[in-house]
Structures are given as structure tokens and as C-alpha cells.
Design an enzyme around this catalytic site. Sequence first.
Site, short mmCIF file in Angstrom:
data_model
loop_
_atom_site.label_atom_id
_atom_site.label_comp_id
_atom_site.label_asym_id
_atom_site.label_seq_id
_atom_site.Cartn_x
_atom_site.Cartn_y
_atom_site.Cartn_z
N LYS A 182 61.21 35.56 87.26
CA LYS A 182 61.18 35.62 88.72
C LYS A 182 60.14 34.64 89.19
CE LYS A 182 63.27 38.40 91.72
NZ LYS A 182 64.52 39.10 91.37
N1 GLU Z 1 67.44 37.74 92.79
C1 GLU Z 1 68.58 38.42 92.28
C2 GLU Z 1 68.16 39.65 91.48
O1 GLU Z 1 67.11 40.18 91.71
C3 GLU Z 1 69.54 37.50 91.53
C4 GLU Z 1 68.98 36.80 90.34
C5 GLU Z 1 69.92 35.76 89.75
O2 GLU Z 1 71.03 35.61 90.24
O3 GLU Z 1 69.49 35.09 88.81
O4 GLU Z 1 68.90 40.16 90.68
#
Ligand code: GLU
Length: 421
Positions: free
Chosen positions: A110
Site C-alpha cells: 500500500k
Molecule cells: N485499493 C484497493 C484495495 O484496497 C485495490 C487494490 C488493487 O487493486 O491493487 O483492495
Amino acid sequence: METSSIYTGKVFEMARQQFEIVADHLDIPDHERTRILMPKRALAVSCPIHRDDGSVVVYQGYRVQHHLTLGPTKGGTRFASSVDVGEVAALAVWMSWKCALAGLPYGGAKGGIAVDPRALSRRELEALSRRYMQEMIPFVGPHTDVMAPDMGTNEQVMAWFMDTYSMYQGRTVSEVVTGKPVGTGGTAGRREATGRGVAYLVGRAAETIGLRVSGSTAIIQGFGNVGSVAALTLEAAGAKIIGVSDHSAAYFDKNGLNVSALDAHVAKTGSLAGYSTESLFDAESLLVQPCDILIPAAVERVVTKKNASDLKCRILAEGANGPTTPEADAILRERPEIFVIPDILCNAGGVIVSYFEWVQGLQQLFWDEDEVNDRLNRTLERSFQAVSRIAKQRSLSTRDAALSIGVEVVRNAKATRGLFP
Ligand code: GLU
């Protein structure tokens, strides 16, 4: 497990506590726990940009990669004032369990910048997005760490990320980012994927408890990409959306709100504020109104020990990451009348279709939307069945069952690969 680290704060503590509960359940010895839980590596960057008034402002950005055991890391980038390295690390850890549960060949990651993107002009937002990606170049890549949208970012930001990375490589590298616009390497169905996945799983949970979605009532906290698509999809399935909220306003109408009109209002003005005065409601008490389906689809830590006993829903579908604190979880474990669809299952539709986008980008072979949706539903169905089976077999809450599956996948992969050198 005792470890002092840079990962502090309430959200990381939540991720740690959830992990400890399932690690106890799985009998994971202490010496293995640190290796499984603590992030592999992190990068902190200062991103200076010129504001429109000529001043220079520096924003703090982060990227945390939790583990690289199963393939590249994967996860969104969040632009929000609350972002700090502890929160980003917790979100990276959750991405790992989420990807493992869905069977995706990824570790979790993240990233984020501590900024309120609404306070920036479009030019400033582009400058900040590009500067952040430029600082990240040594740390990410299509086979190292693949970014995606999260709170406060969208398809346009992903296009700027991809363009910036590609300009430095001297060729288009669309697979370094997912959630791109269709037409710039994006896949059909990615924007809607998380909300559609939430609605699919609500349907499966409803079947399990004998509730008909058609004619049921739903309350949704958060009206961004996840909440709005979940609301529209459930409305199309016959549910009555009686409450919605975002950071700016909350509305409640027991006869049902007009979701398409709300969606059009947000598309025009950027938020729910100013939609109507008649159905205005208190945002906090929205969560404890009687309804069949409650969907927190905004931020972490909104279902707490203060309100968990007061929830009056039959399904709690966690569209957001980490909306329920461990204290609230303890209360919900004693309330089997509420079917909890835990975040790492409930909102996995986004990363699942991100995976499809990455695969299509690597192959330069694109699928139509029906194929994307069909594969999405099949992947979610497998996860839903696995969670239901483990919860039943081991007498666990759905959250602990989902986390157990995710943690075991990562643990087994680490054990099989062994320790280098
Ligand atoms: N931000 C989204 C999540 O928390 C998507 C992450 C992604 O598609 O890599 O799952």
C-alpha cells in the site's frame, strides 16, 4: 510477539491484533509470527510541488511492501490527510491476506500521501502524483510492486503514474499500475469491480441466511467508487437504499433514496452535500438505524465498541478496509444473527479485477466486460465458499476464517521456500 518498529498507531495495532488472534488459533509459534506479520520493506519520500500561488509545499509519501514470497506486491495508493506509515503498513498487511484468500499470486502493498486531494487544483494534483511516482521508480515495477487506486485517487491519477514511470523507461509500461482508464491500458469492469463484488457477496450472504435482496433495505456509509457502485448494483437487484453518507452529508429515507440522482449529484458537485434538505440525517446514527444490509464503505474504525451492540442489520458487508475494530469484533462474535462479510473478502473484487488488468496488460490481449465479470464472480464464489466452510468446520467467525486462510497461504509459501541464505 514483541517487536518495536516504525509501524505504530491504532490502525497497525488493529492489523497486529487480528493477526495474533488467528496466529493463536493456527498455533503459529512466536518465532514465526514476526516473519509473517512485519512488512518486508518501506520507502518514505518527501514530494515538493509548486502550488498555483507560486509557493513550494512538501508532502510526505510512503509505500510499504508487506511480503514478496508469492510474486510482486500489489495494492492501492491513498491520498488522505490521515495517511501515515503505520496506516499504510496495516493496509499492506490486509492486502496480503486479501490476495492470498483470493488465490492471487501477489504479496500485499500500500502507498499513500498525507494530503487532502480536494484541497489541490487539478494541476497541483497532477504535479504531486507525478512527483510521488518519480520518487517511487526504484521501488516499484510490473514484476516488483504494482500500484492501484485507493481512497482519494482514481483512474486519472493512475494514468499519470503510468505515464511518469513509462517516460523514465522510454517505453509504455502499462502493467506497473492497475485501475487505469479503459483506452489507456485499463480493463473493462475495473472501476465497478469493488462495488459489484460487494453486491455479489451480499447476495450470497443473503441466500445463506434466507433473506431476499429484492425488497430488503440497505444503508451505505461512503459514496465513493465502492459505495456508489454497490448502491446502484443492489438497487438494480431490487434492494431499497434507505441511507447513504459521505464526509460531507448523510441522508435517510425509509421509503428509499434515489441512488441514480445521488450519483448524478456527486458526479456534478464532488460530494453528497447539497443534494436535499428533506432527508438530511445525522451521520453517526445512520450506522445504527434498522436495516437488512449495512455497508461501511469509507474509512477504518467506524464500527467500534461504542456502537457494535447497537447495530440493527442482518448483514454487515465491509466495503472499506478495516472498518471494524477488534473490540467491536469481539462483540459481533457474540451476535451470530449478524452475518459479517469481512473486508478482505468483501472488497476483494477490486484487486481481483486489478489482477485481470495486469494479466491482460502483460499479454496485450484484452477481454470483454462479460468475461471480466464472470471470472470475478467465480473467484469471489470460491473465496466465499472457502470462508463459509472453514468458519463452520473450525467454529470461527467469518473474519477469523478468512484471515486464517490468508495467513496460512502466506505461512505455507514461506515455509516451502525456506529461509535465504
Ligand atoms: N485499493 C484497493 C484495495 O484496497 C485495490 C487494490 C488493487 O487493486 O491493487 O483492495
